[in-house]
Design an enzyme around this catalytic site. Structure first.
Site, PDB file in Angstrom:
ATOM      1  N   ASN A   9     -14.805 -68.570 -31.396  1.00 46.10           N
ATOM      2  CA  ASN A   9     -16.011 -68.207 -30.810  1.00 46.10           C
ATOM      3  C   ASN A   9     -16.852 -67.506 -31.507  1.00 46.10           C
ATOM      4  O   ASN A   9     -16.833 -66.410 -31.780  1.00 46.10           O
ATOM      5  CB  ASN A   9     -15.698 -67.599 -29.269  1.00 46.10           C
ATOM      6  CG  ASN A   9     -16.463 -67.695 -28.475  1.00 46.10           C
ATOM      7  OD1 ASN A   9     -17.595 -67.296 -28.962  1.00 46.10           O
ATOM      8  ND2 ASN A   9     -16.347 -67.516 -27.165  1.00 46.10           N
ATOM      9  N   LYS A  12     -18.374 -64.531 -29.768  1.00 43.03           N
ATOM     10  CA  LYS A  12     -17.679 -63.160 -29.782  1.00 43.03           C
ATOM     11  C   LYS A  12     -17.790 -62.702 -31.259  1.00 43.03           C
ATOM     12  O   LYS A  12     -17.866 -61.301 -31.397  1.00 43.03           O
ATOM     13  CB  LYS A  12     -16.232 -63.591 -29.547  1.00 43.03           C
ATOM     14  CG  LYS A  12     -15.846 -63.817 -28.122  1.00 43.03           C
ATOM     15  CD  LYS A  12     -14.460 -63.960 -27.923  1.00 43.03           C
ATOM     16  CE  LYS A  12     -14.075 -64.321 -26.488  1.00 43.03           C
ATOM     17  NZ  LYS A  12     -12.561 -64.352 -26.472  1.00 43.03           N
ATOM     18  N   ASP A  68      -8.387 -61.090 -24.939  1.00 39.45           N
ATOM     19  CA  ASP A  68      -8.591 -61.866 -23.714  1.00 39.45           C
ATOM     20  C   ASP A  68      -9.469 -61.242 -22.614  1.00 39.45           C
ATOM     21  O   ASP A  68      -9.101 -59.902 -22.421  1.00 39.45           O
ATOM     22  CB  ASP A  68      -7.346 -62.365 -23.114  1.00 39.45           C
ATOM     23  CG  ASP A  68      -7.210 -63.519 -22.112  1.00 39.45           C
ATOM     24  OD1 ASP A  68      -8.089 -64.317 -22.458  1.00 39.45           O
ATOM     25  OD2 ASP A  68      -6.658 -63.434 -20.991  1.00 39.45           O
ATOM     26  N   THR A  69     -10.264 -62.058 -22.047  1.00 42.94           N
ATOM     27  CA  THR A  69     -10.990 -61.486 -20.978  1.00 42.94           C
ATOM     28  C   THR A  69     -10.991 -62.140 -19.871  1.00 42.94           C
ATOM     29  O   THR A  69     -10.763 -63.432 -19.683  1.00 42.94           O
ATOM     30  CB  THR A  69     -12.486 -61.350 -21.558  1.00 42.94           C
ATOM     31  OG1 THR A  69     -12.491 -60.381 -22.688  1.00 42.94           O
ATOM     32  CG2 THR A  69     -13.538 -60.619 -20.343  1.00 42.94           C
TER      33      THR A  69
END
Length: 192
Positions: A9, A12, A68-69
């Site tokens: 990503n 990010k 991780d979100t």
């Protein structure tokens, strides 16, 4: 020092590169030549974070971290949580996820929510550490703003009058769950 982030990503990577000290070089999975998608099949945010990091460490043996979100909405019992990225189904995008969320909250007065990011770091010796960042706020009734990604257009951080999607990257970094978890990681690395 090089540190690898278990992600493809670019959003990010860009967010976190703005936060790192000069003595660290933040690289992504593409820099390792790891192009496959890493499994995210755990049933918790902590589990997915660890799973991604262990996958990279086992394949390459380098200092790395994965995150991780999840968006946890109080009125939905913490949903979408670990399923935030695929809330509207595996083939849908963030707009479909937001549309489903807004639909599910249509008749709810309680709009309290929080973003939770968990970062798992594994050092060169295989020692594992976890760091958690939380951003509290609420879900507004319609999408607002064009910055950011994911649920940013519907998340209004506590004490703010703009969504994450209405903020510049620097403004969001000063308040975000990911930045808070990453700051803990950076402080930890400074002690090593």
């Amino acid at each position: 020092m090089k540190i690898y982030f278990a992600t493809h990503n670019t959003n990010k990577l860009r967010e976190l590169r703005a936060l790192i000290p000069e003595n660290l070089e933040l690289l992504g999975l593409d820099d390792l030549g790891l192009h496959e998608e890493i499994p995210e099949t755990a049933d918790t945010i902590e589990g997915n974070s660890a799973m991604k990091t262990r996958y990279v460490f086992e394949k390459h043996g380098v200092a790395c971290f994965g995150d991780d979100t999840g968006l946890e909405v109080e009125a939905l019992g913490g949903a979408p949580g670990v399923y935030s990225a695929r809330y509207a189904g595996p083939d849908n995008d963030s707009h479909a996820n937001m549309d489903l969320l807004l639909s599910n909250l249509k008749n709810e007065e309680n709009r309290k929510a929080r973003f939770k990011t968990v970062i798992t770091y594994i050092d060169n010796q295989g020692h594992e550490y976890q760091f958690t960042g939380i951003a509290k706020g609420e879900i507004i009734r319609e999408k607002t703003g064009a910055q950011g990604f994911g649920y940013d257009p519907v998340f209004l951080p506590e004490g703010e009058d703009r969504t994450f999607a209405e903020m510049s990257a620097a403004e969001k970094n000063a308040r975000s769950h990911r930045a808070r978890a990453f700051e803990q990681l950076i402080q930890f690395l400074k002690t090593k």
